[in-house]
Design a protein around this motif. Structure first.
Motif, short mmCIF file in Angstrom:
data_model
loop_
_atom_site.label_atom_id
_atom_site.label_comp_id
_atom_site.label_asym_id
_atom_site.label_seq_id
_atom_site.Cartn_x
_atom_site.Cartn_y
_atom_site.Cartn_z
N LEU A 18 0.86 -1.18 0.00
CA LEU A 18 0.00 0.00 0.00
C LEU A 18 0.90 1.24 0.00
O LEU A 18 1.60 1.51 0.98
CB LEU A 18 -0.91 -0.01 1.23
CG LEU A 18 -1.98 1.08 1.28
CD1 LEU A 18 -2.97 0.93 0.13
CD2 LEU A 18 -2.71 1.06 2.62
N ALA A 19 0.90 1.98 -1.11
CA ALA A 19 1.80 3.13 -1.25
C ALA A 19 1.16 4.41 -0.72
O ALA A 19 1.85 5.29 -0.22
CB ALA A 19 2.18 3.32 -2.72
N ALA A 20 -0.15 4.50 -0.83
CA ALA A 20 -0.85 5.71 -0.38
C ALA A 20 -2.26 5.33 0.04
O ALA A 20 -2.83 4.37 -0.49
CB ALA A 20 -0.90 6.74 -1.51
N ARG A 21 -2.82 6.05 1.01
CA ARG A 21 -4.20 5.77 1.40
C ARG A 21 -5.14 6.35 0.34
O ARG A 21 -5.09 7.55 0.09
CB ARG A 21 -4.51 6.38 2.77
CG ARG A 21 -3.61 5.81 3.87
CD ARG A 21 -4.25 5.79 5.23
NE ARG A 21 -3.32 5.14 6.17
CZ ARG A 21 -3.20 3.82 6.31
NH1 ARG A 21 -3.96 3.01 5.61
NH2 ARG A 21 -2.32 3.31 7.16
N PRO A 22 -5.96 5.52 -0.27
CA PRO A 22 -6.84 6.02 -1.33
C PRO A 22 -7.81 7.10 -0.79
O PRO A 22 -8.28 7.00 0.35
CB PRO A 22 -7.62 4.78 -1.76
CG PRO A 22 -6.82 3.61 -1.31
CD PRO A 22 -6.12 4.06 -0.06
N GLY A 76 3.24 1.42 3.08
CA GLY A 76 4.58 0.92 2.82
C GLY A 76 4.79 -0.52 3.20
O GLY A 76 5.91 -1.03 3.13
N GLU A 77 3.72 -1.21 3.60
CA GLU A 77 3.83 -2.64 3.90
C GLU A 77 2.97 -3.45 2.94
O GLU A 77 2.06 -2.92 2.29
CB GLU A 77 3.44 -2.91 5.35
CG GLU A 77 4.41 -2.26 6.33
CD GLU A 77 4.21 -2.75 7.75
OE1 GLU A 77 3.38 -3.65 7.97
OE2 GLU A 77 4.89 -2.20 8.64
N ARG A 105 -1.90 -14.80 3.93
CA ARG A 105 -0.77 -14.04 3.39
C ARG A 105 -0.93 -13.90 1.88
O ARG A 105 -0.15 -14.43 1.09
CB ARG A 105 0.57 -14.73 3.73
CG ARG A 105 0.83 -14.98 5.22
CD ARG A 105 1.25 -13.73 5.93
NE ARG A 105 0.11 -13.25 6.73
CZ ARG A 105 0.17 -12.16 7.51
NH1 ARG A 105 1.27 -11.43 7.60
NH2 ARG A 105 -0.89 -11.79 8.19
N GLY A 106 -2.01 -13.20 1.49
CA GLY A 106 -2.24 -12.97 0.07
C GLY A 106 -1.51 -11.73 -0.42
O GLY A 106 -0.63 -11.20 0.27
N TRP A 107 -1.83 -11.29 -1.62
CA TRP A 107 -1.21 -10.10 -2.25
C TRP A 107 0.29 -10.31 -2.45
O TRP A 107 1.06 -9.35 -2.48
CB TRP A 107 -1.46 -8.83 -1.43
CG TRP A 107 -2.90 -8.37 -1.37
CD1 TRP A 107 -3.87 -8.92 -0.60
CD2 TRP A 107 -3.52 -7.30 -2.10
NE1 TRP A 107 -5.07 -8.26 -0.80
CE2 TRP A 107 -4.88 -7.24 -1.71
CE3 TRP A 107 -3.08 -6.37 -3.04
CZ2 TRP A 107 -5.78 -6.30 -2.22
CZ3 TRP A 107 -3.97 -5.41 -3.54
CH2 TRP A 107 -5.30 -5.39 -3.13
#
Lengths: 343, 343
Positions: A18-22, A76-77, A105-107
């Motif tokens: 997740l780079a940024a909160r939508p 960032g995780e 533990r998907g994605w």
């Protein structure tokens, strides 16, 4: 030891972070890819190569930094979510190399998984392993527990389910039919989905909520009212259902996908006062407290799948890098049935 | 045979009729007075001289010409509602002249009543007969059944009740306290009512909803959240309660007095999606299916009244001609406790 084609060793996992909160609808730039070196296995862990990943609407809520029933995803995780994977290496009693497990533990392509947080799956003839992410997994159990326990469905009821072409909704409608509903009505967001509900899944009536006001279309489909409403959508759908529910009716509130991307507070339903005179029960629920039903559910629904009485659909997207677009497409309603990422 | 001072014979009844369907807040001109000659008693009937009449918020809903759980009041006809009256004449087995009965031919001075639709009351030492229209009658049973059965209250719960100075609300808070609530919080619409709740009725905290946002005041009064919400008000109160309710919490939705006079659809609660993650149950209810609890209720609550552990208030208005203004005043919050018309 089997290795992934895309990755030379199982020690490396390609993962979606997740780079940024939508804000509102998620964008591709809210996610980033990372290649991560996995640490050595600890006692009690297994290493898996994931075969199938799931993306689900509830994940949108966890992308917001608000207090909720589960902590938000961390910026960032790597994201988490359901996955089916094959065991490459095991330091856990009772789990063998080659076993297929369901875990969270998907994605990502590979993972070290604590065996106690995983379920070893039975490979059933005629049932693809991806079904354990859908009709035989969390969405299926959500449908089963939500309809039978939360909404207190009983044979003879008229049932309305919104988001009926989705993974949960399509199971709700079919379970209701197989359990003796007198009438099953679904709503969906395209003519194709609506046709699919009545022609393939055995719904008695279905409508496209984009064709006109939900209340009017529901009234046409259920002129005598409904006994049970299974809510995946919220908003206008919930308002229409409250108007249609008979005295003593129940609503199981499972999702409000119409609101997850809202940046403003949502005004509907505006007719909530009707719940007094009609003595309605509205119950919000999560699937987690209902896993005591899992074995009963898997046996009953597994049997209907084997016999062909219960059908399910999957929309499959290929490759780990396509996971964000699969998720965004899910929120935009581009799936029919369960949205699956195949690795 | 006893006769009313105001009316020379029991054959004449002075009655309040619905002259026009109110738009928004009812006006005095929506009602008219009529002097009606009663027909002779039929077999199974008794003639009563009413002593006390009740006006209740639910009556506002029945003034609208909409399909509901009970038919609307008819234009040009006498209103109905709870009343306590003394029997002047009887053609019914088991009811004697001089008995006091509870019945539904209110809004009038005299009535012919079918004895099977009446309840002969016990005159208890220290308990005024008007209590059977309030804390020992329908509002009291509403509080008792709503709290204990509908909201599934259990000892140790933190309870919030809106409209807490009203007939139902003041009973809810006190029953919760007497049944072992860990904390009881009430809201009301004036500083006097708020003081009354904490100083006289044993509420742990109370606030005036006109002093500021309900959500902020509730958070201050219940920083750890609430387990049960008893809703008499709806709107902003319900929204605040949904935010405050803990996981697994229950709301008994009894009334939405904030909305009865609305001529527009109501926007709140805007946070209903929280009910999913918190697994909340919202139950609308009417008292009528809960009369199986009446004897248990009357014994328990009657005992608390006799011992002085449970207090109740009445706002008394005198005379049949004042009934419309008593009702209008009730909707404007001018009462503390049960609004009673004494004849």
């Amino acid at each position: 030891m089997t290795t992934s084609d895309a990755h030379p060793t199982a020690q490396t996992s390609r993962e979606v972070q997740l780079a940024a909160r939508p804000v509102g609808t998620p964008k591709p730039s809210d996610f980033s890819m990372a290649d991560v070196t996995l640490p050595p296995l600890e006692e009690g862990q297994v290493r898996v190569q994931n075969l199938y990943l799931t993306v689900d609407p509830y994940m949108r809520g966890r992308m917001n930094d608000v207090k909720s029933y589960t902590p938000p995803f961390a910026l960032g995780e790597t994201m988490t979510g359901g996955a089916v994977g094959r065991v490459l290496e095991s330091r856990a009693d009772g789990v063998q190399v080659g076993d297929v497990i369901l875990h969270d533990r998907g994605w990502r392509t590979h993972a070290n998984v604590n065996a106690r947080q995983a379920r070893v799956l039975t490979e059933r003839p005629g049932v693809p392993l991806s079904a354990y992410l859908g009709v035989l997994g969390m969405p299926g159990l959500t449908a089963y527990a939500g309809l039978l326990r939360v909404a207190e469905f009983k044979a003879g009821d008229t049932v309305f389910v919104s988001g009926a072409a989705g993974a949960v909704g399509s199971a709700v409608g079919q379970i209701a039919r197989l359990k003796g509903a007198s009438r099953v009505i679904g709503s969906a967001g395209s003519a194709d989905k609506v046709r699919h509900l009545t022609e393939n899944l055995g719904f008695d009536a279905a409508f496209n909520y984009k064709d006109g006001p939900v209340a009017a279309q529901l009234k046409a489909a259920a002129p005598d009212g409904i006994d049970v409403y299974f809510d995946n959508v919220g908003g206008e759908h919930l308002e229409a259902a409250i108007s249609s529910l008979k005295v003593g009716g129940h609503a199981a509130v499972c999702g409000m996908i119409s609101q997850y991307n809202s940046t403003e507070a949502n005004p509907a339903p505006r007719n909530l006062a009707l719940m007094i005179g009609k003595q309605l029960t509205l119950r919000g629920f999560l699937v987690s407290p209902h896993y005591d039903l899992f074995d009963t559910f898997a046996e009953e629904v597994g049997g209907w799948i084997a016999s062909g009485e219960l059908k399910f659909d999957e929309t499959v997207v290929d490759g780990i890098d396509a996971t964000p677009e699969a998720f965004i497409g899910l929120l935009a309603g581009q799936n029919t049935g369960k949205m699956i990422v195949r690795l």
